[in-house]
Motif scaffolding. Structure first.
Motif, PDB file in Angstrom:
ATOM      1  N   VAL A   1     -11.266   9.176 -11.512  1.00  0.00           N
ATOM      2  CA  VAL A   1     -12.400   8.750 -12.332  1.00  0.00           C
ATOM      3  C   VAL A   1     -13.538   8.258 -11.450  1.00  0.00           C
ATOM      4  O   VAL A   1     -14.712   8.581 -11.678  1.00  0.00           O
ATOM      5  CB  VAL A   1     -11.947   7.646 -13.315  1.00  0.00           C
ATOM      6  N   ILE A   2     -13.214   7.475 -10.419  1.00  0.00           N
ATOM      7  CA  ILE A   2     -14.244   6.947  -9.509  1.00  0.00           C
ATOM      8  C   ILE A   2     -14.945   8.088  -8.782  1.00  0.00           C
ATOM      9  O   ILE A   2     -16.159   8.066  -8.586  1.00  0.00           O
ATOM     10  CB  ILE A   2     -13.601   5.963  -8.512  1.00  0.00           C
ATOM     11  N   LEU A   3     -14.170   9.105  -8.383  1.00  0.00           N
ATOM     12  CA  LEU A   3     -14.773  10.223  -7.644  1.00  0.00           C
ATOM     13  C   LEU A   3     -15.616  11.120  -8.556  1.00  0.00           C
ATOM     14  O   LEU A   3     -16.601  11.716  -8.110  1.00  0.00           O
ATOM     15  CB  LEU A   3     -13.672  11.054  -6.981  1.00  0.00           C
ATOM     16  N   ARG A   4     -15.218  11.205  -9.834  1.00  0.00           N
ATOM     17  CA  ARG A   4     -15.914  12.122 -10.731  1.00  0.00           C
ATOM     18  C   ARG A   4     -17.097  11.455 -11.425  1.00  0.00           C
ATOM     19  O   ARG A   4     -18.167  12.056 -11.553  1.00  0.00           O
ATOM     20  CB  ARG A   4     -14.936  12.659 -11.777  1.00  0.00           C
ATOM     21  N   GLU A   5     -16.929  10.227 -11.867  1.00  0.00           N
ATOM     22  CA  GLU A   5     -17.962   9.529 -12.622  1.00  0.00           C
ATOM     23  C   GLU A   5     -18.618   8.488 -11.733  1.00  0.00           C
ATOM     24  O   GLU A   5     -18.031   7.452 -11.446  1.00  0.00           O
ATOM     25  CB  GLU A   5     -17.340   8.852 -13.853  1.00  0.00           C
ATOM     26  N   ARG A   6     -19.833   8.756 -11.277  1.00  0.00           N
ATOM     27  CA  ARG A   6     -20.536   7.800 -10.429  1.00  0.00           C
ATOM     28  C   ARG A   6     -21.436   6.934 -11.298  1.00  0.00           C
ATOM     29  O   ARG A   6     -22.480   7.358 -11.780  1.00  0.00           O
ATOM     30  CB  ARG A   6     -21.373   8.532  -9.372  1.00  0.00           C
ATOM     31  N   SER A   7     -21.025   5.704 -11.549  1.00  0.00           N
ATOM     32  CA  SER A   7     -21.798   4.752 -12.339  1.00  0.00           C
ATOM     33  C   SER A   7     -21.604   3.375 -11.722  1.00  0.00           C
ATOM     34  O   SER A   7     -20.805   3.184 -10.791  1.00  0.00           O
ATOM     35  CB  SER A   7     -21.334   4.758 -13.798  1.00  0.00           C
ATOM     36  N   TRP A   8     -22.329   2.380 -12.266  1.00  0.00           N
ATOM     37  CA  TRP A   8     -22.186   1.033 -11.705  1.00  0.00           C
ATOM     38  C   TRP A   8     -20.762   0.515 -11.898  1.00  0.00           C
ATOM     39  O   TRP A   8     -20.242  -0.230 -11.056  1.00  0.00           O
ATOM     40  CB  TRP A   8     -23.187   0.087 -12.387  1.00  0.00           C
ATOM     41  N   LEU A   9     -20.096   0.922 -13.009  1.00  0.00           N
ATOM     42  CA  LEU A   9     -18.741   0.445 -13.276  1.00  0.00           C
ATOM     43  C   LEU A   9     -17.750   1.009 -12.260  1.00  0.00           C
ATOM     44  O   LEU A   9     -16.919   0.273 -11.709  1.00  0.00           O
ATOM     45  CB  LEU A   9     -18.330   0.838 -14.693  1.00  0.00           C
ATOM     46  N   THR A  10     -17.833   2.312 -12.012  1.00  0.00           N
ATOM     47  CA  THR A  10     -16.894   2.904 -11.053  1.00  0.00           C
ATOM     48  C   THR A  10     -17.169   2.425  -9.626  1.00  0.00           C
ATOM     49  O   THR A  10     -16.234   2.246  -8.845  1.00  0.00           O
ATOM     50  CB  THR A  10     -16.977   4.437 -11.121  1.00  0.00           C
ATOM     51  N   ARG A  11     -18.463   2.226  -9.293  1.00  0.00           N
ATOM     52  CA  ARG A  11     -18.769   1.692  -7.951  1.00  0.00           C
ATOM     53  C   ARG A  11     -18.229   0.267  -7.814  1.00  0.00           C
ATOM     54  O   ARG A  11     -17.697  -0.110  -6.756  1.00  0.00           O
ATOM     55  CB  ARG A  11     -20.275   1.721  -7.710  1.00  0.00           C
ATOM     56  N   ALA A  12     -18.380  -0.536  -8.873  1.00  0.00           N
ATOM     57  CA  ALA A  12     -17.853  -1.904  -8.826  1.00  0.00           C
ATOM     58  C   ALA A  12     -16.334  -1.893  -8.695  1.00  0.00           C
ATOM     59  O   ALA A  12     -15.746  -2.681  -7.932  1.00  0.00           O
ATOM     60  CB  ALA A  12     -18.275  -2.661 -10.086  1.00  0.00           C
ATOM     61  N   LEU A  13     -15.662  -0.981  -9.433  1.00  0.00           N
ATOM     62  CA  LEU A  13     -14.207  -0.869  -9.324  1.00  0.00           C
ATOM     63  C   LEU A  13     -13.798  -0.481  -7.906  1.00  0.00           C
ATOM     64  O   LEU A  13     -12.852  -1.039  -7.333  1.00  0.00           O
ATOM     65  CB  LEU A  13     -13.697   0.185 -10.311  1.00  0.00           C
ATOM     66  N   ASP A  14     -14.534   0.482  -7.334  1.00  0.00           N
ATOM     67  CA  ASP A  14     -14.212   0.960  -5.989  1.00  0.00           C
ATOM     68  C   ASP A  14     -14.279  -0.171  -4.967  1.00  0.00           C
ATOM     69  O   ASP A  14     -13.407  -0.315  -4.104  1.00  0.00           O
ATOM     70  CB  ASP A  14     -15.194   2.079  -5.611  1.00  0.00           C
ATOM     71  N   LEU A  15     -15.318  -1.013  -5.082  1.00  0.00           N
ATOM     72  CA  LEU A  15     -15.456  -2.133  -4.147  1.00  0.00           C
ATOM     73  C   LEU A  15     -14.417  -3.220  -4.412  1.00  0.00           C
ATOM     74  O   LEU A  15     -13.871  -3.806  -3.473  1.00  0.00           O
ATOM     75  CB  LEU A  15     -16.867  -2.720  -4.254  1.00  0.00           C
ATOM     76  N   THR A  16     -14.131  -3.465  -5.684  1.00  0.00           N
ATOM     77  CA  THR A  16     -13.182  -4.525  -6.020  1.00  0.00           C
ATOM     78  C   THR A  16     -11.773  -4.184  -5.550  1.00  0.00           C
ATOM     79  O   THR A  16     -11.004  -5.074  -5.151  1.00  0.00           O
ATOM     80  CB  THR A  16     -13.181  -4.775  -7.536  1.00  0.00           C
ATOM     81  N   PHE A  17     -11.421  -2.903  -5.589  1.00  0.00           N
ATOM     82  CA  PHE A  17     -10.099  -2.502  -5.106  1.00  0.00           C
ATOM     83  C   PHE A  17      -9.886  -2.897  -3.644  1.00  0.00           C
ATOM     84  O   PHE A  17      -8.753  -3.119  -3.210  1.00  0.00           O
ATOM     85  CB  PHE A  17      -9.924  -0.990  -5.243  1.00  0.00           C
ATOM     86  N   LEU A  18     -10.973  -2.957  -2.867  1.00  0.00           N
ATOM     87  CA  LEU A  18     -10.846  -3.246  -1.440  1.00  0.00           C
ATOM     88  C   LEU A  18     -10.864  -4.736  -1.122  1.00  0.00           C
ATOM     89  O   LEU A  18     -10.632  -5.126   0.020  1.00  0.00           O
ATOM     90  CB  LEU A  18     -11.979  -2.541  -0.668  1.00  0.00           C
ATOM     91  N   LEU A  19     -11.169  -5.578  -2.125  1.00  0.00           N
ATOM     92  CA  LEU A  19     -11.260  -7.016  -1.860  1.00  0.00           C
ATOM     93  C   LEU A  19      -9.985  -7.595  -1.237  1.00  0.00           C
ATOM     94  O   LEU A  19     -10.069  -8.378  -0.291  1.00  0.00           O
ATOM     95  CB  LEU A  19     -11.597  -7.762  -3.163  1.00  0.00           C
ATOM     96  N   PRO A  20      -8.784  -7.247  -1.736  1.00  0.00           N
ATOM     97  CA  PRO A  20      -7.591  -7.833  -1.107  1.00  0.00           C
ATOM     98  C   PRO A  20      -7.414  -7.437   0.356  1.00  0.00           C
ATOM     99  O   PRO A  20      -6.606  -8.053   1.062  1.00  0.00           O
ATOM    100  CB  PRO A  20      -6.446  -7.249  -1.968  1.00  0.00           C
ATOM    101  N   TRP A  21      -8.163  -6.413   0.802  1.00  0.00           N
ATOM    102  CA  TRP A  21      -8.059  -5.991   2.191  1.00  0.00           C
ATOM    103  C   TRP A  21      -8.872  -6.902   3.107  1.00  0.00           C
ATOM    104  O   TRP A  21      -8.570  -7.048   4.284  1.00  0.00           O
ATOM    105  CB  TRP A  21      -8.562  -4.549   2.332  1.00  0.00           C
ATOM    106  N   VAL A  22      -9.940  -7.487   2.582  1.00  0.00           N
ATOM    107  CA  VAL A  22     -10.845  -8.262   3.427  1.00  0.00           C
ATOM    108  C   VAL A  22     -10.643  -9.764   3.287  1.00  0.00           C
ATOM    109  O   VAL A  22     -11.382 -10.536   3.890  1.00  0.00           O
ATOM    110  CB  VAL A  22     -12.321  -7.907   3.119  1.00  0.00           C
ATOM    111  N   VAL A  23      -9.676 -10.180   2.492  1.00  0.00           N
ATOM    112  CA  VAL A  23      -9.357 -11.611   2.426  1.00  0.00           C
ATOM    113  C   VAL A  23      -7.894 -11.783   2.801  1.00  0.00           C
ATOM    114  O   VAL A  23      -7.066 -10.915   2.517  1.00  0.00           O
ATOM    115  CB  VAL A  23      -9.612 -12.199   1.017  1.00  0.00           C
ATOM    116  N   PRO A  24      -7.561 -12.886   3.479  1.00  0.00           N
ATOM    117  CA  PRO A  24      -6.147 -13.087   3.839  1.00  0.00           C
ATOM    118  C   PRO A  24      -5.300 -13.298   2.592  1.00  0.00           C
ATOM    119  O   PRO A  24      -5.776 -13.833   1.585  1.00  0.00           O
ATOM    120  CB  PRO A  24      -6.201 -14.334   4.725  1.00  0.00           C
ATOM    121  N   SER A  25      -4.049 -12.875   2.691  1.00  0.00           N
ATOM    122  CA  SER A  25      -3.172 -12.962   1.519  1.00  0.00           C
ATOM    123  C   SER A  25      -2.936 -14.400   1.094  1.00  0.00           C
ATOM    124  O   SER A  25      -2.674 -14.669  -0.085  1.00  0.00           O
ATOM    125  CB  SER A  25      -1.840 -12.271   1.813  1.00  0.00           C
TER     126      SER A  25
END
Length: 568
Positions: free
Chosen positions: A380-404
């Protein structure tokens, strides 16, 4: 209602579930952690909390220990890691297959597993300590415990970054360029400095930053090998949380997160820099160089095989003593008899099998949830480019940039009271909070690998299926899913393997209902009871066996054939 409208309705429903999960278990916990760090009783309390942290001698000591341990680890890890890559990818050393196996052991013998293994090998009840105290009776049995144990563990375990990434960078060095430099009279030192180093330098800097990142966030090694007097920042955050000072714990974790995020940004910057000075579009693989000087060649072989012993001895002793009677643990240097009694006890007794079962169940739940969410959200993120999918894409990476540990504090702060996002339920102290945390921390890795898999699919396959009248669900099930299934299987195995040995999040969120395997391993490794130590060795061996299967599969799929050897 037509089939297309039903599919669209189901798609929006699934997207709503994904958004709810992301907001509830990533955004809200991180916001709760930040609020806990900055506010106290609803009022701004940053300066007050900073003053309390600065006034604490234990906190200052933990900061100093973490700082100098990180600096020392950079030096020692770089020396050992670069030497490994040199003997594997540049110089000809006999028995290269054995070196490769030994230097790869941190991939299956890392984290809490390695900390427990090093404690068993060199700690007060360790086999090596038993041998040393027989030879040197005045040697204290806890000679290895403290900063020395943590530094040794960092030095020989964090080279996994070099083994994975720096080896891959060496494969990009064009051997034709090296031969051209030699034919022009360049010395070996000049070739390394002017040809090889420019190609691998971005990766080397990125690996160094990963080493810094891991050293700062080190938890299990300090917890098991640091003893009573050597503490690092992650331990101090757990201590403050257990002392009911969540504000100090959250602020300390937040400060760590800011440092680690800066390092991640630097790492991405260096990884993004492509080698251009000595790389080639079609590189010729490096032909291993044999040293002509017999003395230099002998020294090279001696150091290479000394490292083999350092890496393999703890692993072999752990496996050997897992097959020995508990009475021999901490007493004998090598077991006099072998038995499967420990394994039978772990696999057949409820109390000892329970941590293993808990970890397996929670890992399966977390991997299944993360994989299901990814298989739906990434296309869905790759097919539908909107503010919602971009926000989802960035939010998925949040646990990677903060310590557990910051995520753990956020989950505790968000769900220690009734929360309307989960039906006014209190999740703290319940079974589900830890598997939810597991799913969150593996989400970035799952998304990144699956994103690459989906991007690699030829759009012509789906277009052909659509032209033949296949519905969206049918196209996904019969065309797309089989193409990404190998990657999904590999990612599931890797993340399952990581979760079986995950310690930082487990230490904050586990309770009596879901005590996981890493907590049982740490408890057993620091216990004076030989029965507990023997059970812990079985746990460690079983995790290593599973990890080995996953790593061998990844090695076969990723690195391909070995470089050729030439005699010069």
């Amino acid at each position: 209602m037509t089939r297309g409208r039903i599919e669209r309705a189901l798609c929006w429903l699934a997207l709503g579930v994904v958004v709810w999960a992301v907001v509830s278990f990533i955004v809200v916990p991180l916001a709760a952690a930040i609020h806990t760090a900055l506010f106290k009783n609803g009022a701004w309390a940053l300066s007050e909390t900073i003053g309390q942290l600065a006034a604490s001698k234990r906190v200052r000591t933990a900061v100093w220990n973490t700082t100098w341990m990180t600096a020392a680890s950079i030096v020692t890890v770089t020396i050992v890691g670069v030497f490994q890559i040199a003997v594997l990818e540049y110089f000809h050393v006999r028995g290269r297959w054995l070196l490769k196996i030994a230097y790869a052991t941190p991939l299956i013998f890392g984290g809490v597993v390695a900390a427990a293994g090093y404690n068993f090998t060199y700690g007060p009840g360790g086999a090596v300590t038993a041998a040393l105290t027989r030879a040197i009776p005045t040697l204290p049995r806890d000679w290895f415990i403290g900063w020395l144990g943590v530094l040794v563990a960092h030095t020989f375990l964090l080279t996994s970054f070099h083994f994975l990434f720096l080896r891959a960078a060496m494969h990009r060095v064009d051997y034709a360029t090296i031969e051209a430099a030699r034919s022009m009279g360049a010395t070996e030192l000049t070739v390394l400095r002017r040809v090889v180093l420019p190609v691998i330098m971005p990766t080397m800097l990125a690996v160094t930053l990963l080493t810094i990142y891991t050293s700062i966030a080190s938890f299990a090694a300090a917890q098991v090998l640091g003893g009573r007097d050597f503490h690092m920042l992650s331990q101090m955050v757990l201590t403050l949380q257990s002392l009911r000072r969540p504000d100090m714990a959250a602020l300390l974790a937040l400060m760590m997160a800011l440092v680690l995020m800066a390092l991640i940004l630097l790492s991405q910057y260096f990884e993004g820099k492509r080698p251009c000075t000595a790389g080639a579009k079609a590189t010729a693989r490096i032909q291993l160089r044999k040293l002509r000087n017999p003395l230099a060649n002998a020294i090279l072989h001696f150091i290479a095989y000394a490292l083999v012993a350092v890496y393999l001895v703890p692993v072999l002793l752990v496996v050997l003593f897992s097959l020995a009677p508990a009475s021999s643990v901490g007493v004998e240097v090598l077991p006099s008899t072998l038995t499967l009694k420990n394994y039978i006890r772990v696999l057949s007794t409820g109390a000892t099998f329970e941590p293993f079962l808990n970890s397996m169940l929670m890992a399966v739940l977390a991997v299944s949830a993360a994989l299901a969410m990814t298989l739906f959200a990434v296309p869905v993120i790759l097919r539908e480019r909107s503010w919602l999918t971009r926000a989802l894409d960035l939010t998925f990476l949040l646990p990677w940039v903060v310590p557990s540990i910051l995520l753990a504090i956020g989950l505790i702060a968000a769900f220690d009271l009734p929360n309307p996002l989960v039906g006014n339920a209190v999740l703290l102290g319940r079974y589900w909070l830890l598997p939810i945390g597991y799913a969150v921390i593996i989400l970035p890795l799952t998304v990144r690998f699956m994103r690459a898999a989906f991007l690699g699919i030829d759009p012509a396959y789906e277009e052909a299926a659509r032209a033949m009248g296949a519905s969206g669900f049918y196209r996904f099930r019969r065309v797309i899913l089989p193409l990404v299934a190998p990657t999904a299987t590999l990612v599931a195995g890797m993340t399952f393997n990581d979760l079986m040995a995950e310690y930082p999040l487990s230490a904050f969120l586990y309770n009596v209902h879901n005590k996981p395997l890493p907590i049982a391993i740490v408890d057993g490794s620091v216990s004076a009871d030989p029965e507990q130590a023997a059970i812990s060795l079985v746990y460690v061996t079983l995790i290593m066996a599973f990890s080995l299967v996953v790593i061998l599969l990844a090695e076969r799929l990723a690195l391909g054939r070995a470089p050729e050897t030439s005699k010069i």
